[in-house]
Motif scaffolding. Structure first.
Motif, short mmCIF file in Angstrom:
data_model
loop_
_atom_site.label_atom_id
_atom_site.label_comp_id
_atom_site.label_asym_id
_atom_site.label_seq_id
_atom_site.Cartn_x
_atom_site.Cartn_y
_atom_site.Cartn_z
N VAL A 183 0.79 -1.22 0.05
CA VAL A 183 0.08 -0.04 -0.02
C VAL A 183 0.80 1.19 -0.04
N ILE A 184 0.89 1.98 -0.95
CA ILE A 184 1.49 3.28 -1.11
C ILE A 184 0.98 4.52 -0.41
N GLY A 185 1.23 4.81 0.62
CA GLY A 185 0.50 6.08 1.46
C GLY A 185 -0.14 5.62 2.63
N LEU A 186 0.39 5.84 3.79
CA LEU A 186 -0.10 5.23 4.97
C LEU A 186 -0.98 6.34 5.76
N TYR A 214 -4.91 8.49 6.31
CA TYR A 214 -6.22 8.09 6.85
C TYR A 214 -6.71 6.97 6.08
N VAL A 215 -6.32 6.67 4.70
CA VAL A 215 -7.09 5.60 3.81
C VAL A 215 -6.08 4.39 3.93
N GLY A 216 -4.92 4.63 3.64
CA GLY A 216 -3.80 3.59 3.44
C GLY A 216 -3.72 2.68 4.56
N LEU A 217 -3.60 3.57 5.92
CA LEU A 217 -3.23 2.64 7.06
C LEU A 217 -4.33 1.72 7.51
N LEU A 260 1.27 10.67 -9.77
CA LEU A 260 2.47 10.62 -10.68
C LEU A 260 3.60 10.01 -10.00
N ALA A 261 3.94 10.63 -8.58
CA ALA A 261 5.11 10.16 -7.79
C ALA A 261 5.04 8.51 -7.58
N ALA A 262 3.68 8.10 -7.14
CA ALA A 262 3.67 6.92 -6.97
C ALA A 262 3.66 6.00 -8.24
N GLY A 263 2.88 6.49 -9.23
CA GLY A 263 3.00 5.69 -10.51
C GLY A 263 4.54 5.67 -10.89
N GLU A 313 -6.73 4.05 -5.31
CA GLU A 313 -7.67 4.29 -4.42
C GLU A 313 -7.82 5.74 -3.97
N SER A 314 -6.83 6.45 -4.41
CA SER A 314 -7.06 7.90 -4.42
C SER A 314 -7.90 8.49 -5.00
N THR A 315 -8.92 9.44 -4.48
CA THR A 315 -10.01 10.03 -5.18
C THR A 315 -9.44 11.00 -6.50
N THR A 316 -10.06 10.64 -7.43
CA THR A 316 -9.45 11.40 -8.80
C THR A 316 -10.55 11.57 -9.77
N GLU A 340 -12.21 4.99 -2.01
CA GLU A 340 -12.17 4.60 -0.68
C GLU A 340 -13.27 5.44 0.04
N ARG A 341 -13.92 4.98 1.12
CA ARG A 341 -15.15 5.78 1.57
C ARG A 341 -15.11 5.73 3.02
N VAL A 342 -13.87 5.82 3.66
CA VAL A 342 -13.64 5.70 4.90
C VAL A 342 -14.48 6.84 5.58
N ASP A 343 -14.78 6.95 6.77
CA ASP A 343 -15.29 8.15 7.10
C ASP A 343 -14.62 8.23 8.57
N PRO A 344 -13.72 9.00 8.74
CA PRO A 344 -12.60 9.02 9.82
C PRO A 344 -13.51 9.39 11.13
N GLY A 345 -13.24 8.54 12.26
CA GLY A 345 -14.23 8.99 13.44
C GLY A 345 -15.19 8.28 13.57
N GLY A 386 -11.79 19.14 5.66
CA GLY A 386 -11.42 17.59 5.16
C GLY A 386 -10.95 17.86 3.85
N HIS A 387 -9.93 16.42 3.56
CA HIS A 387 -9.46 16.40 2.50
C HIS A 387 -10.25 15.90 1.25
N CYS A 388 -11.82 15.90 1.71
CA CYS A 388 -12.57 15.28 0.41
C CYS A 388 -13.70 16.39 -0.11
N1 NAD Z 1 -9.23 11.17 4.81
C1 NAD Z 1 -10.60 10.85 4.00
O1 NAD Z 1 -11.24 10.76 4.93
C2 NAD Z 1 -10.51 10.18 2.83
C3 NAD Z 1 -11.89 9.25 2.47
C4 NAD Z 1 -11.95 8.73 1.19
C5 NAD Z 1 -10.86 9.11 0.35
N2 NAD Z 1 -10.04 9.63 0.43
C6 NAD Z 1 -9.07 9.91 -0.38
O2 NAD Z 1 -7.85 9.06 -0.49
C7 NAD Z 1 -6.51 9.60 -0.59
C8 NAD Z 1 -5.59 9.73 0.57
O3 NAD Z 1 -6.24 10.55 1.61
P1 NAD Z 1 -5.37 10.39 3.16
O4 NAD Z 1 -6.67 11.24 3.79
O5 NAD Z 1 -5.43 9.10 3.60
O6 NAD Z 1 -4.28 11.32 2.91
P2 NAD Z 1 -3.14 11.32 3.98
O7 NAD Z 1 -2.52 12.87 3.87
O8 NAD Z 1 -3.97 11.15 5.30
O9 NAD Z 1 -2.32 10.23 3.74
C9 NAD Z 1 -1.46 10.04 2.53
C10 NAD Z 1 -0.19 9.63 2.97
O10 NAD Z 1 0.53 9.35 1.69
C11 NAD Z 1 1.91 9.67 1.99
N3 NAD Z 1 2.55 9.91 0.74
C12 NAD Z 1 2.75 11.11 -0.11
N4 NAD Z 1 3.01 10.98 -1.35
C13 NAD Z 1 3.71 9.69 -1.27
C14 NAD Z 1 4.29 8.92 -2.02
N5 NAD Z 1 4.80 9.43 -3.05
N6 NAD Z 1 4.85 7.63 -1.83
C15 NAD Z 1 4.37 7.23 -0.55
N7 NAD Z 1 3.54 7.84 0.32
C16 NAD Z 1 3.23 9.07 0.08
C17 NAD Z 1 1.97 10.76 2.81
O11 NAD Z 1 3.06 10.90 3.68
C18 NAD Z 1 0.85 10.32 3.79
O12 NAD Z 1 1.15 9.59 4.97
C19 NAD Z 1 -6.83 11.01 -1.33
O13 NAD Z 1 -7.03 11.02 -2.54
C20 NAD Z 1 -8.35 11.17 -0.51
O14 NAD Z 1 -9.12 12.29 -1.31
C21 NAD Z 1 -9.54 10.34 1.77
#
Ligand code: NAD
Length: 445
Positions: A19-22, A24-27, A112-115, A131-134, A165-170, A271-273
């Motif tokens: 999983v790339i990016g840990l 609110y969504v990735g962890l 792009l960086a992850a890709g 899974e990132s919203t786009t 991803e549809r996670v609803d933090p909290g 929020g981020h969404c």
């Molecule tokens: N937060 C939410 O409630 C939620 C809900 C649904 C969808 N989303 C979507 O999910 C995606 C992620 O959101 P989030 O809230 O988890 O973001 P976040 O900022 O909490 O987590 C993203 C993580 O990615 C890491 N990161 C950044 N660039 C990276 C790279 N190149 N390689 C590896 N790690 C990298 C960051 O350090 C960070 O830990 C977004 O597209 C967002 O719109 C978020």
């Protein structure tokens, strides 16, 4: 066929999941896979996050450290900043941020960086899921060519899908395992394999015919919220102008068992969404000559709410023969929503900035947020950071106005109504009984 190779890997849980990016969504996602017996490798650019995970510590409110530690100790979870380990993964899921540029256009730099990292370490036989919203088209227009550039063929050498991803933090009721998951493959095989994978960790998978449908589905959901909150905010202004209790109206309307869904007004959206995602849709629509008026209007109404709150404060102080300039304003709750620590796009930032730009002394209390920083978007005022203050009786008494910006549960609102002189409640945090027995004057949105 690559699809057949995955059946065993997935059903026997021997697939290694990257999983790339840990965040609110990735962890939560990787912990869910690890808890169900898969081996998960998390890829981070933030060394501290990787170290925390490896030490069994969670930094996300919905994931317990106990759970992280259990997975790490069982050898099912590790985090790394070494992207060469992507090569070991059978499945790679991208969960990086998708913010907006200053111009409100999509900022695709994280995807792009992850890709690019995947492209560098890719091998034959991997399933890649975004899974990132786009915007619709990202998976097949942006990612697919990057992987094909490497000489790999879709369906033969790799599979590619999108699953929002549809996670609803909290939200303790709905977490990764019981939120239905929409999955769309760039090809039929990609969709089928990705759906089979998610079926191992979530109760309900809804497969759609393409990645674009899945991408559009997520944007529709969040645009729906942004627009309906915008309407609730507009209704609050209308009700205020007419001298009608907004909250009583929405409570009454919500008794209708069909055709109405309650949305509530507030000091703005955060929020981020919700504040960002609709722009991804309108940006893509504009490329096809279509101007989404609902999205523009909702953003106009929602982003105007902090100003409206400041006007309520200014009018309420004026009634006390006071001005905003020189008043001490205590903000209760600065996170963008109840019971979480997330400050991204929080409307409280704008409220604080506007008040400070008018000469108010602003202090805040938020048990989840130790300090607040202001970037370029919030610098009408001086932009100095501020720090959480203990909620003492003296502090409450000393405030000319208390604003409830976010209604965290662990605040004793009853005490505040007995000590404060003036309260502006933007969330209807004070129930009828508290309002009736309040010694403070109360203004509600
Ligand atoms: N937060 C939410 O409630 C939620 C809900 C649904 C969808 N989303 C979507 O999910 C995606 C992620 O959101 P989030 O809230 O988890 O973001 P976040 O900022 O909490 O987590 C993203 C993580 O990615 C890491 N990161 C950044 N660039 C990276 C790279 N190149 N390689 C590896 N790690 C990298 C960051 O350090 C960070 O830990 C977004 O597209 C967002 O719109 C978020």
């Amino acid at each position: 066929m690559i699809k057949d190779d995955f059946n065993d890997l997935i059903t026997k849980k021997t697939a290694r999941i990257g999983v790339i990016g840990l965040g609110y969504v990735g962890l939560p996602l990787i912990v869910e896979f690890a808890s169900k017996g898969f081996e998960g490798i998390g890829f981070e650019v933030d060394q501290k996050k990787a170290d925390d995970i490896n030490a069994g510590k969670s930094y996300i409110v919905d994931v317990t450290s106990e759970n992280v530690k259990k997975c790490v100790d069982a050898g099912k979870l590790k985090a790394t900043t070494d992207f060469s380990e992507l090569n070991k993964c059978d499945v790679i899921i991208i969960c990086v941020p998708t913010p907006l540029r200053k111009t409100k256009d999509p900022d695709m730099s994280y995807i792009l960086a992850a890709g690019e990292q995947i492209q560098k370490y890719m091998r034959r036989g991997q399933l890649i899921i975004l899974e990132s919203t786009t915007y619709p088209g990202t998976t097949d227009e942006v990612l697919q060519p990057m992987f094909e550039e490497k000489g790999f063929k879709l369906d033969k050498d790799f599979l590619l899908a999108f699953s929002p991803e549809r996670v609803d933090p909290g939200n303790p009721q709905f977490q990764t395992h019981n939120i239905p998951k929409v999955v769309g493959g760039v090809t039929k095989d990609s969709g089928e394999v990705a759906s089979l994978l998610y079926a191992q960790i979530v109760e309900n998978v809804h497969s759609v015919s393409s990645a674009r449908v899945a991408e559009a589905c997520k944007l529709w959901e969040n645009t729906f919220r942004a627009i309906n909150i915008g309407m609730a905010n507009e209704m609050a202004k209308v009700c205020n102008a007419l001298g009608i209790d907004t909250w009583e109206v929405v409570r009454a309307a919500a008794t209708k068992p069909f055709g109405f869904m309650a949305f509530y007004p507030g000091p703005g959206i955060g929020g981020h969404c919700i504040p960002l995602d609709p722009h991804y849709l309108s940006w893509k629509a504009r490329q096809h000559g279509f101007d989404s008026q609902f999205i523009s209007l909702a953003e106009q109404v929602n982003s105007g709410m902090p100003k409206y709150v400041v006007k309520l404060v200014s009018d309420a102080l004026n009634n006390e023969k006071k001005s905003v300039n020189g008043s001490r304003v205590l903000i209760l709750g600065v996170a963008y929503k109840k019971d979480i620590d997330d400050m991204r796009e929080s409307p409280a930032l704008s409220v604080i900035d506007l008040l400070r730009s008018k000469g108010a002394e602003v202090i805040y209390h938020d048990p989840f947020v130790p300090e607040v920083h202001f970037d370029h978007a919030y610098t009408i005022g001086a932009g100095d950071p501020i720090y959480n203050t203990e909620l003492s009786d003296d502090l409450i008494k000393s405030a000319d106005c208390v604003i409830i910006c976010t209604e965290h549960s662990n605040i004793d609102y009853g005490r505040i109504t007995q000590i404060a002189s003036l309260i502006v409640d933007t969330r209807n945090a004070l129930g009828e009984e508290l309002r009736e027995n309040s010694k403070a004057k109360i203004v509600r949105l």
